[in-house]
Design an enzyme around this catalytic site. Structure first.
Site, PDB file in Angstrom:
ATOM      1  N   ASP A  45       2.328-102.469  32.144  1.00  0.00           N
ATOM      2  CA  ASP A  45       0.876-102.418  32.306  1.00  0.00           C
ATOM      3  C   ASP A  45       0.484-103.170  33.571  1.00  0.00           C
ATOM      4  O   ASP A  45       0.755-104.361  33.706  1.00  0.00           O
ATOM      5  CB  ASP A  45       0.181-103.048  31.098  1.00  0.00           C
ATOM      6  N   TYR A  50      -4.929-105.928  40.241  1.00  0.00           N
ATOM      7  CA  TYR A  50      -3.882-106.957  40.210  1.00  0.00           C
ATOM      8  C   TYR A  50      -3.165-107.081  41.557  1.00  0.00           C
ATOM      9  O   TYR A  50      -2.507-108.085  41.817  1.00  0.00           O
ATOM     10  CB  TYR A  50      -2.826-106.644  39.149  1.00  0.00           C
ATOM     11  N   LYS A  75      -5.112 -99.365  35.807  1.00  0.00           N
ATOM     12  CA  LYS A  75      -6.546 -99.408  35.558  1.00  0.00           C
ATOM     13  C   LYS A  75      -7.325 -99.198  36.848  1.00  0.00           C
ATOM     14  O   LYS A  75      -6.924 -99.681  37.909  1.00  0.00           O
ATOM     15  CB  LYS A  75      -6.947-100.758  34.952  1.00  0.00           C
TER      16      LYS A  75
END
Length: 294
Positions: A45, A50, A75
């Site tokens: 994930d 990030y 995401k």
């Protein structure tokens, strides 16, 4: 040891335990993900925000595993919300990961004050799903009110809702809402990795006497007990670490079972204190960050 799968609401199979890379510096990501894959994790994930999608993809390539053996989730950040913008966000993430198809693509936050942007972003996810460019779609940090608004404007029920869940912050109303609507609850910070407050003092779930007592009774660690708690209650969990021994420890959670009483004792630790940002306070002004093209 292989991880059992959970079945998403569109029939896609996803490992019941994943490996997260939130706040893992890019220079440490390749090594950490490589260690996780060597241990046996098959779900990674990450997120555009990030800043380590490229390193996740590189670690998967170096592992020698076939593409279909690793479930990749990422995401879309709020700065890239909007229909065309989110389609382009997929291109950016897929390019950094080095893949043509992403297994699970989710919206990182709701934008309560600009919900039309959220809606258009989700419609772009629906388009990507219809085109086969992603295998499943979902959301993160969405509260029941956000999901009600989304359901009224879109066609596909999210496969997952990734939310903060750990013994000190359970969000039972969100868990119940998601389950009632066929949405898998996916726990970020599943062992309370941030420092939390309990009984008015600073503390950690890893030092909680109730959790430590349960761990001692099973010959396990507090982290293993908390991950087992998630799995037995039907949640998918995504612990993170850059320490090989901890990565291995967090993986070894399938050889024991907590009792009904132990699960209830952990539930009772809930303080209602959130560690992450308040979902209602998310705005592009406060949390906006440009996601680079490459």
């Amino acid at each position: 040891m292989s991880i059992p799968n959970v079945t998403l609401n569109n029939g896609v199979q996803m490992p019941a335990l994943g490996f997260g890379v939130f706040q893992t510096p890019p220079e440490q990501t390749i090594t950490a993900v490589g260690a996780a894959l060597s241990t046996g994790y098959r779900h990674i994930d990450t997120a555009a925000a990030y800043g380590n999608e490229r390193e996740v993809g590189e670690a998967v390539r170096r592992s020698g595993l076939a593409r279909d053996e690793v479930f990749l989730e990422t995401k879309v950040w709020i700065t890239d919300y909007g229909y065309d913008e989110t389609l382009h966000a997929f291109d950016k993430s897929a390019g950094k990961l080095g893949v043509e198809q992403i297994d699970l693509l989710i919206l990182h936050q709701a934008l309560p004050g600009e919900f039309e942007l959220t809606t258009q972003a989700y419609k772009a996810l629906e388009k990507l799903l219809a085109d086969g460019r992603v295998r499943a779609i979902g959301v993160s940090n969405f509260m029941p009110g956000h999901l009600d608004r989304l359901f009224a404007r879109t066609e596909i029920v999210p496969a997952v809702n990734q939310i903060e869940v750990h013994p000190y912050f359970r969000q039972p109303e969100v868990l119940q809402y998601d389950s009632a609507n066929g949405i898998l609850n996916q726990a970020w910070s599943p062992i309370g990795g941030i420092t939390f407050y309990r009984d008015g003092s600073e503390g950690s779930t890893l030092e909680d006497p109730v959790i430590r007592g349960i761990a001692s009774a099973h010959g396990r660690t507090p982290a293993q007990v908390m991950l087992r708690w998630h799995l037995q209650q039907g949640r998918q969990a995504i612990p993170k670490s850059v320490t090989p021994s901890r990565i291995t420890e967090n993986f070894d959670v399938f050889g024991f079972e907590l009792t009904t009483e132990e699960l209830a004792a952990i539930d009772a630790l809930d303080t209602g204190v959130r560690g992450g940002p308040e979902p209602a306070a998310i705005t592009r002004e406060n949390f906006g960050a440009e996601i680079p093209e490459a």
